[in-house]
Design a protein around this motif. Structure first.
Motif, PDB file in Angstrom:
ATOM      1  N   ARG A 115     -13.972 -27.728 -15.507  1.00 40.14           N
ATOM      2  CA  ARG A 115     -13.877 -27.133 -14.073  1.00 40.14           C
ATOM      3  C   ARG A 115     -13.498 -28.351 -13.115  1.00 40.14           C
ATOM      4  NH1 ARG A 115     -15.829 -22.096 -14.643  1.00 40.14           N
ATOM      5  NH2 ARG A 115     -17.337 -21.939 -16.619  1.00 40.14           N
ATOM      6  N   VAL A 116     -12.674 -29.234 -13.413  1.00 39.73           N
ATOM      7  CA  VAL A 116     -12.284 -30.153 -12.453  1.00 39.73           C
ATOM      8  C   VAL A 116     -11.139 -29.758 -11.352  1.00 39.73           C
ATOM      9  CG1 VAL A 116     -10.920 -32.488 -12.172  1.00 39.73           C
ATOM     10  CG2 VAL A 116     -12.613 -32.112 -13.957  1.00 39.73           C
ATOM     11  N   PRO A 117     -11.641 -29.606 -10.257  1.00 45.17           N
ATOM     12  CA  PRO A 117     -10.739 -28.882  -9.360  1.00 45.17           C
ATOM     13  C   PRO A 117      -9.415 -29.248  -9.382  1.00 45.17           C
ATOM     14  CG  PRO A 117     -12.812 -29.623  -8.034  1.00 45.17           C
ATOM     15  CD  PRO A 117     -12.577 -30.294  -9.492  1.00 45.17           C
ATOM     16  N   MET A 118      -8.277 -28.520  -9.596  1.00 46.74           N
ATOM     17  CA  MET A 118      -6.836 -28.811  -9.715  1.00 46.74           C
ATOM     18  C   MET A 118      -6.274 -27.417  -9.104  1.00 46.74           C
ATOM     19  SD  MET A 118      -5.973 -29.636 -13.473  1.00 46.74           S
ATOM     20  CE  MET A 118      -6.787 -28.592 -14.278  1.00 46.74           C
ATOM     21  N   SER A 119      -4.939 -27.772  -7.966  1.00 45.68           N
ATOM     22  CA  SER A 119      -4.369 -26.831  -7.526  1.00 45.68           C
ATOM     23  C   SER A 119      -3.265 -26.253  -8.540  1.00 45.68           C
ATOM     24  CB  SER A 119      -3.694 -27.162  -6.302  1.00 45.68           C
ATOM     25  OG  SER A 119      -2.655 -27.963  -6.519  1.00 45.68           O
ATOM     26  N   ALA A 120      -2.646 -25.178  -8.402  1.00 39.57           N
ATOM     27  CA  ALA A 120      -1.588 -24.764  -9.222  1.00 39.57           C
ATOM     28  C   ALA A 120      -0.369 -25.648  -9.229  1.00 39.57           C
ATOM     29  CB  ALA A 120      -1.188 -23.246  -9.036  1.00 39.57           C
ATOM     30  N   ALA A 121      -0.301 -26.374  -7.766  1.00 39.56           N
ATOM     31  CA  ALA A 121       0.986 -27.192  -7.817  1.00 39.56           C
ATOM     32  C   ALA A 121       0.453 -28.702  -8.651  1.00 39.56           C
ATOM     33  CB  ALA A 121       1.074 -27.642  -6.393  1.00 39.56           C
ATOM     34  N   ASP A 122      -0.663 -28.938  -8.568  1.00 41.55           N
ATOM     35  CA  ASP A 122      -1.240 -30.214  -9.528  1.00 41.55           C
ATOM     36  C   ASP A 122      -0.928 -30.009 -10.871  1.00 41.55           C
ATOM     37  OD1 ASP A 122      -2.172 -31.481  -7.256  1.00 41.55           O
ATOM     38  OD2 ASP A 122      -4.324 -30.843  -7.726  1.00 41.55           O
ATOM     39  N   GLU A 123      -1.065 -28.784 -11.466  1.00 42.94           N
ATOM     40  CA  GLU A 123      -0.943 -28.643 -12.811  1.00 42.94           C
ATOM     41  C   GLU A 123       0.320 -28.539 -13.272  1.00 42.94           C
ATOM     42  OE1 GLU A 123      -3.535 -25.259 -14.682  1.00 42.94           O
ATOM     43  OE2 GLU A 123      -4.271 -24.899 -12.740  1.00 42.94           O
ATOM     44  N   GLU A 124       1.149 -27.896 -12.281  1.00 42.12           N
ATOM     45  CA  GLU A 124       2.631 -27.688 -12.550  1.00 42.12           C
ATOM     46  C   GLU A 124       3.170 -29.335 -12.552  1.00 42.12           C
ATOM     47  OE1 GLU A 124       4.255 -24.741 -10.334  1.00 42.12           O
ATOM     48  OE2 GLU A 124       6.054 -25.295 -10.818  1.00 42.12           O
ATOM     49  N   ALA A 125       2.768 -30.046 -11.665  1.00 41.38           N
ATOM     50  CA  ALA A 125       3.338 -31.517 -11.534  1.00 41.38           C
ATOM     51  C   ALA A 125       2.994 -32.162 -12.698  1.00 41.38           C
ATOM     52  CB  ALA A 125       2.680 -31.987 -10.322  1.00 41.38           C
TER      53      ALA A 125
ATOM     54  N   ASP B 288       0.248 -38.723  -7.361  1.00 36.48           N
ATOM     55  CA  ASP B 288      -0.925 -38.508  -6.630  1.00 36.48           C
ATOM     56  C   ASP B 288      -2.047 -37.917  -7.502  1.00 36.48           C
ATOM     57  OD1 ASP B 288      -2.160 -38.789  -3.988  1.00 36.48           O
ATOM     58  OD2 ASP B 288      -2.152 -36.512  -4.126  1.00 36.48           O
ATOM     59  N   PHE B 289      -1.838 -36.928  -8.151  1.00 40.71           N
ATOM     60  CA  PHE B 289      -2.693 -36.325  -9.085  1.00 40.71           C
ATOM     61  C   PHE B 289      -3.423 -37.339  -9.989  1.00 40.71           C
ATOM     62  CE2 PHE B 289      -3.900 -34.054 -12.883  1.00 40.71           C
ATOM     63  CZ  PHE B 289      -5.035 -32.937 -12.471  1.00 40.71           C
ATOM     64  N   ASN B 290      -2.585 -38.091 -10.500  1.00 42.27           N
ATOM     65  CA  ASN B 290      -3.130 -39.003 -11.709  1.00 42.27           C
ATOM     66  C   ASN B 290      -4.069 -40.098 -10.859  1.00 42.27           C
ATOM     67  OD1 ASN B 290      -1.594 -38.203 -13.776  1.00 42.27           O
ATOM     68  ND2 ASN B 290       0.175 -39.371 -13.318  1.00 42.27           N
ATOM     69  N   ARG B 291      -3.591 -40.295  -9.478  1.00 38.50           N
ATOM     70  CA  ARG B 291      -4.484 -41.417  -8.855  1.00 38.50           C
ATOM     71  C   ARG B 291      -5.891 -40.658  -8.508  1.00 38.50           C
ATOM     72  NH1 ARG B 291      -5.665 -41.530  -4.083  1.00 38.50           N
ATOM     73  NH2 ARG B 291      -4.136 -40.201  -3.293  1.00 38.50           N
ATOM     74  N   ARG B 292      -5.792 -39.164  -7.936  1.00 39.01           N
ATOM     75  CA  ARG B 292      -6.923 -38.603  -7.748  1.00 39.01           C
ATOM     76  C   ARG B 292      -7.916 -38.336  -8.903  1.00 39.01           C
ATOM     77  NH1 ARG B 292      -5.218 -33.600  -6.115  1.00 39.01           N
ATOM     78  NH2 ARG B 292      -3.107 -33.727  -5.988  1.00 39.01           N
ATOM     79  N   LYS B 293      -7.369 -38.172 -10.077  1.00 33.07           N
ATOM     80  CA  LYS B 293      -8.359 -37.743 -11.346  1.00 33.07           C
ATOM     81  C   LYS B 293      -8.377 -39.050 -12.172  1.00 33.07           C
ATOM     82  CE  LYS B 293      -8.841 -33.688  -9.434  1.00 33.07           C
ATOM     83  NZ  LYS B 293      -9.863 -33.620  -8.537  1.00 33.07           N
ATOM     84  N   ASP B 294      -7.784 -40.218 -11.669  1.00 37.76           N
ATOM     85  CA  ASP B 294      -7.722 -41.237 -12.689  1.00 37.76           C
ATOM     86  C   ASP B 294      -8.868 -41.415 -13.751  1.00 37.76           C
ATOM     87  OD1 ASP B 294      -9.189 -42.418 -10.928  1.00 37.76           O
ATOM     88  OD2 ASP B 294      -8.064 -44.214 -10.635  1.00 37.76           O
ATOM     89  N   THR B 295     -10.080 -41.398 -13.168  1.00 38.22           N
ATOM     90  CA  THR B 295     -11.009 -41.782 -14.118  1.00 38.22           C
ATOM     91  C   THR B 295     -11.195 -40.884 -15.203  1.00 38.22           C
ATOM     92  OG1 THR B 295     -12.538 -40.821 -12.298  1.00 38.22           O
ATOM     93  CG2 THR B 295     -12.636 -43.139 -12.797  1.00 38.22           C
TER      94      THR B 295
END
Ligand code: HEM
Length: 396
Positions: free
Chosen positions: A234-244, A110-117
């Motif tokens: 400074r692209v917004p990412m949660s700690a869970a996103d970073e871990e994933a 899901d993170f890859n999709r949100r930040k794909d560009t």
């Protein structure tokens, strides 16, 4: 070759001064030389390497490639017609490790999709061009068969990035587990083939390419680098996103044959490893300069809506002027100024942190979308992958 006899060959090479530049490779552990068998620079993929050496030696590669071609989805049964030991290996390797966490992998997708560009941009222009200033990688890629046709090679490598970034990458309907296993076979073939290339031997500082250490270095040029850039921008990412995002890469490098004990457990560990073993290695080579020119030339052929000067400056922006100078990227100071000021504003606007579109918004938007399309227009058909085991090296 057993691990032990390989090590003997290598130690002998060092003693005879045949691998003189080996000392330029930083020690893996900060504590100095690791014990035999526990140092990633001296670890390959013994069982698979043996298998592939045998398949190459007995001329079975074309038949294996034909059998592997329709094998695409993670849930596809193993194809028939493979040599028994290869089928045996794939049966146990073509699955997620026991420590894979399905929740994290789904979040990563899901993170890859949100930040794909941003990801496509950073992987494509950042990591892709960085690979040309990692000397061992540049020399291996250049002197292997694929080095002669960079368009085709780039397309195959994009398959890996595309499959990894797909929403279903690790699910039964995804393709990444199969793609990673095919890549592992290609690497094993390269370990057997490149040492037979007199061109590669003349420039290499090692006798067998693509150690676990080399794969980890490449991971740092991909995952660790991209993660750091996203933080810097400074692209917004949660700690869970970073871990994933880290977890997805941990699984990926496991599937490529890196031993679990070498895989960084946290981003802090990955950053420290990257600073120790990737940064000091970066330097220009004749092969790397040519590869970079090929890659940027290819990219420039597509209508990115920007000039080659802009492309050069973007590469300088994401990788530093030192790298730009090594690769001889012609300067365009007006474009440089636009990138430096316009790109942070572009990100801030996209992420909802700026109320109005900044100057240059549409230029950046077109550029980023065009790079993303390069990934998304999967070059192959959806039912086959273009990754094939090579049978020889670049002729010369
Ligand atoms: C092939 C990915 C590490 C050298 C490939 C392919 C993929 C890939 C997808 C198949 C496509 C193709 O055949 O061109 C990766 C990833 C890595 C990694 C994701 C680490 C995370 C390395 C390293 C080296 C290397 C460390 C060398 C130091 C090569 C070479 C080929 C290849 C020489 C074969 C090219 C050919 O002749 O067809 N890699 N690779 N790779 N890789 Fe890697």
């Amino acid at each position: 070759m057993s691990n032990l006899s390989r090590r003997n060959v290598l130690s002998l090479g060092v003693a005879l001064g045949l691998v003189s530049a080996a000392s330029a490779i930083p020690a893996w552990a900060s504590t100095g030389g690791a014990a035999a068998g526990t140092d990633p620079w001296w670890t390959w993929d013994d069982e698979v390497d043996r298998l592939m050496a045998d398949i190459l030696g007995t001329g079975q590669v074309p038949a294996v490639n034909t059998a592997l071609r329709p094998w695409v989805n993670n849930s596809d049964p193993l194809p028939t017609g493979l040599p028994a030991d290869l089928a045996g290996h794939l049966r146990q390797a073509n699955r997620l490790p026991s420590w894979a966490d399905a929740t994290k992998l789904r979040r990563a997708a899901d993170f890859n999709r949100r930040k794909d560009t941003y990801l496509f941009m950073l992987y494509g222009l950042g990591s892709g061009i960085m690979s040309t200033v990692i000397p061992r990688e540049a020399k291996s890629v250049y002197w292997s068969a694929g080095g002669a046709d960079m368009q085709d090679r780039a397309a195959k490598t994009f398959t890996f990035g595309y499959d990894l970034s797909d929403l279903n990458a690790f699910e039964p309907s995804g393709q990444f587990v199969v793609t990673a296993n095919k890549t592992r076979l290609v690497h094993a073939a390269v370990r057997h083939l490149l040492p037979q290339s007199s061109h590669w031997r003349a420039v290499a500082d090692e006798q067998i390419p693509i150690s676990n250490g080399d794969i980890l270095v490449t991971f740092h040029s991909l995952g660790t680098y991209v993660h750091r850039k996203l933080l810097e921008w400074r692209v917004p990412m949660s700690a869970a996103d970073e871990e994933a995002f880290l977890h997805q890469w941990q699984v990926a490098i496991h599937l490529l044959g890196v031993r679990d004990e070498f895989i960084p457990k946290t981003w802090a560990e990955a950053d420290a490893q990257s600073t120790r073993v990737l940064t000091p290695l970066l330097s220009p080579t004749t092969e790397g300069k040519e590869l970079a020119e090929d890659l940027l030339g290819l990219t420039a052929q597509i209508d990115l809506g920007v000039t080659r000067g802009f492309l050069n400056e973007f590469v300088r922006y994401v990788l530093s002027d030192a790298v730009g100078d090594w690769l001889g990227l012609r300067r365009d100071y007006a474009a440089a100024a636009l990138v430096r000021t316009g790109w942070p504003a572009y990100i801030a606007f996209r992420e909802g942190l700026l109320p109005v579109a900044p100057a240059g918004f549409y230029l950046f938007d077109q550029f980023i979308r065009a790079i993303a399309m390069l990934f998304l227009n999967k070059v192959s058909s959806p039912t086959t992958t273009p990754i094939t085991i090579p049978t020889g090296n670049r002729p010369g």
